[in-house]
Design an enzyme around this catalytic site. Sequence first.
Site, PDB file in Angstrom:
ATOM      1  N   LEU A  17     -20.204  28.896  -8.240  1.00 18.50           N
ATOM      2  CA  LEU A  17     -21.312  29.825  -7.762  1.00 18.50           C
ATOM      3  C   LEU A  17     -21.986  30.690  -8.921  1.00 18.50           C
ATOM      4  O   LEU A  17     -21.164  30.880  -9.866  1.00 18.50           O
ATOM      5  CB  LEU A  17     -20.511  30.676  -6.764  1.00 18.50           C
ATOM      6  CG  LEU A  17     -19.644  30.099  -5.620  1.00 18.50           C
ATOM      7  CD1 LEU A  17     -19.187  30.849  -4.735  1.00 18.50           C
ATOM      8  CD2 LEU A  17     -20.746  29.272  -4.865  1.00 18.50           C
ATOM      9  N   ASP A  18     -22.964  31.200  -8.720  1.00 20.99           N
ATOM     10  CA  ASP A  18     -23.625  32.436  -9.338  1.00 20.99           C
ATOM     11  C   ASP A  18     -23.405  33.573  -9.061  1.00 20.99           C
ATOM     12  O   ASP A  18     -22.490  33.898  -7.994  1.00 20.99           O
ATOM     13  CB  ASP A  18     -25.126  32.078  -9.629  1.00 20.99           C
ATOM     14  CG  ASP A  18     -25.841  32.271  -8.180  1.00 20.99           C
ATOM     15  OD1 ASP A  18     -25.224  32.538  -7.251  1.00 20.99           O
ATOM     16  OD2 ASP A  18     -26.951  31.833  -8.240  1.00 20.99           O
ATOM     17  N   GLY A  19     -23.832  34.790  -9.715  1.00 19.15           N
ATOM     18  CA  GLY A  19     -23.510  35.903  -9.087  1.00 19.15           C
ATOM     19  C   GLY A  19     -24.104  36.659  -7.862  1.00 19.15           C
ATOM     20  O   GLY A  19     -23.579  37.642  -7.311  1.00 19.15           O
ATOM     21  N   HIS A  22     -23.861  31.811  -4.134  1.00 17.74           N
ATOM     22  CA  HIS A  22     -24.188  30.727  -3.730  1.00 17.74           C
ATOM     23  C   HIS A  22     -24.259  29.822  -5.016  1.00 17.74           C
ATOM     24  O   HIS A  22     -24.230  30.317  -6.293  1.00 17.74           O
ATOM     25  CB  HIS A  22     -25.375  30.409  -3.062  1.00 17.74           C
ATOM     26  CG  HIS A  22     -26.757  31.224  -3.661  1.00 17.74           C
ATOM     27  ND1 HIS A  22     -27.216  30.763  -4.877  1.00 17.74           N
ATOM     28  CD2 HIS A  22     -27.303  32.270  -3.356  1.00 17.74           C
ATOM     29  CE1 HIS A  22     -28.253  31.402  -5.087  1.00 17.74           C
ATOM     30  NE2 HIS A  22     -28.344  32.601  -4.506  1.00 17.74           N
TER      31      HIS A  22
END
Length: 139
Positions: A17-19, A22
């Site tokens: 995931l990113d910040g 997602h």
Amino acid sequence: MDPRVTRTRLRVRGYHLDGYGHVNNARYLEFLEEGRWAYFDEHPDLASRLQQGDVAFVAVNLNIDYRQAAVAGDDIEILTRLSAVGGRSARMTQEIRRERDGVLVSSGTLTFVLLDLAANRAIAIEGELREYLAPLVLE
């Protein structure tokens, strides 16, 4: 399902995931690559031909369409198929679907060539290799 399609299942983990919570766009490249590795696992004759050391499978173009966000805990399925074989290049088409509802998360098309490692140039897809690939094509 058609035997010409390889199905690879993965669970989305926190490190994907990113910040924003997602799957990071670059991770989709890794998911698609995992699907291609599985494709070659299911076609060992093709894999062994490419592991002889004189020819390499080389990606020359990759296009990805991002459609829906995948999040931690999603079980996804990567569907991989050979979709075209030309004179000097071929194409693989891939889809990433969320298993619980079948929603298309992402799709990609990879164009590849077979590189003669000694000459450092693409070779024609012909003869025995073409005969092997032709029945695997699913447009």
